[in-house]
Every structure is written in C-alpha cells, then in structure tokens.
Write a protein that holds these residues in place. Sequence first.
Motif, mmCIF file in Angstrom:
data_model
loop_
_atom_site.group_PDB
_atom_site.id
_atom_site.type_symbol
_atom_site.label_atom_id
_atom_site.label_comp_id
_atom_site.label_asym_id
_atom_site.label_seq_id
_atom_site.Cartn_x
_atom_site.Cartn_y
_atom_site.Cartn_z
ATOM 1 N N TRP A 145 -7.536 -5.606 -25.802
ATOM 2 C CA TRP A 145 -6.993 -4.314 -26.192
ATOM 3 C C TRP A 145 -7.801 -3.176 -25.567
ATOM 4 O O TRP A 145 -7.259 -2.202 -25.044
ATOM 5 N N GLU A 146 -9.124 -3.334 -25.602
ATOM 6 C CA GLU A 146 -10.000 -2.270 -25.087
ATOM 7 C C GLU A 146 -9.778 -2.003 -23.603
ATOM 8 O O GLU A 146 -9.959 -0.879 -23.143
ATOM 9 N N SER A 147 -9.398 -3.022 -22.846
ATOM 10 C CA SER A 147 -9.202 -2.841 -21.398
ATOM 11 C C SER A 147 -7.724 -2.718 -21.016
ATOM 12 O O SER A 147 -7.386 -2.672 -19.838
ATOM 13 N N SER A 148 -6.856 -2.664 -22.021
ATOM 14 C CA SER A 148 -5.414 -2.673 -21.745
ATOM 15 C C SER A 148 -4.908 -1.334 -21.220
ATOM 16 O O SER A 148 -5.442 -0.270 -21.530
ATOM 17 N N HIS A 149 -3.839 -1.415 -20.427
ATOM 18 C CA HIS A 149 -3.202 -0.214 -19.885
ATOM 19 C C HIS A 149 -2.578 0.612 -21.011
ATOM 20 O O HIS A 149 -2.591 1.846 -20.974
#
Length: 228
Positions: free
Chosen positions: A108-112
């Motif tokens: 989630w933290e690195s999601s677009h």
Amino acid sequence: MYNNPLPPNTPDSEQQLYQRALALAGYTMKELAEAAKLPIPENLKRDKGWVGMLLEYYLGACAGSKAEQDFPHLGVELKTIPINALGNPLETTFVCVAPLTGNSGITWESSHLRHKLHRVLWVPVEGERSIPLAQRRIGSALLWSPDVDEEQQLKHDWEELMDLIVLGKVESITARHGEVLQIRPKAANSRALTEAIGEFGQPIMTLPRGFYLKKAFTRALLAKHFNL
C-alpha cells in the motif's frame, strides 16, 4: 469576471494553486469557457473529461494525460466531483488504473493509488442533469489528505482487492467489493483488453480495471470539511 484568455502559468506553490481554485467558485461553465475561448459540449456523455480539462486550463495543470499527479511538482492531484443541491456526490470518483500484472512486492505504501490520493484538490461542481451544462457552477475547492482513519479504510480495501487480483480472481471482483474503494472495468469499448492473471496462474485477457472511490467515502469527506 475572468477576462484573461491566456492560460495561467504553472502554480509555484500549493497555496497559489488553492487560491486559484477558490477564485473559480461561483462561476458558470459558460463564463469560464467563453473567457478561455473553449467550446462547450452539449452534454458530458461524449466529453466526460471536459470539466476537468476546463479547470486544468485555469489552474495551470501540467501533467496532461500522463499517469502522474496533475501538479507533480507540488504532489497534488486534481479531482472534480459532481454534486447535487445537498452537496452529495452524484457518482463514484475514478482515481487510477488498477495494475493487473507485475504486482509482486507492491505494498500500500508504495502503491500508485496511495501516491495519487496523498494530496488532492477537490473541486465540487453542480452536476444535476436538470441544470444545463453551461449553467452549472463551480463550488468551493478543498485541499485534502487522508486522515489516519481514511487512510486505514483505503489501505484495507486496496489490500483486499489486490489480493484478489494476485490470486487470479480479477474476473470475480464486483463493484460491491470494498467499503470505500471499488474496482470496475475501465475501457472505451469491450475490445480494449489487457493481460491479467487467471485462476490457475495462467495469462488471460480481460478488460482494464480502474480504482474508484465510492460515493459514501467522498460524501463523508465533503460533509466533514464543509460541515454539511
């Protein structure tokens, strides 16, 4: 009345962008389109992105059709939201395309999706069909970032939906999945297929999907900030 036909330059700061958006409140689509010398479509059936394009003109957006935020140098995404007379959203809000392949290691933290929703300039617009497009007015803008609870809701739904995609169950996802977030087909026509993972790990072709914020989420967001 707006009388500058030249598009504004790219805003230097978040505050300048916000002040520009606030200055648009109360104007009709006709007033803004005529000042910008832009033609007004009869309705939005074939020109769904026209209102957003008109606002981008006045706000100085620079991303165009790229997948990044509308104001990448400020980290701000622009979202128009059609509302009724009570201030309730009339439709779900498209955020970004859902990735159907290559998802190993994505959190989630690195999601677009999180990147897109990190900072949003919401611009409510009158959206009731009984009001001709030219007469619809712009509402007061809102600069928003998810609070702890909103972020948790979004993260929970994103993880649940992405698990289904990774497990090859993309075809079984419906608009009812997710509390605040949903995945729906996002394609100009039924022939625009893209690759995804099937139930047995095999490559399949399916309609592209998009992430949308449900109306209940944006209704609560607007109600909280405008004390509706």
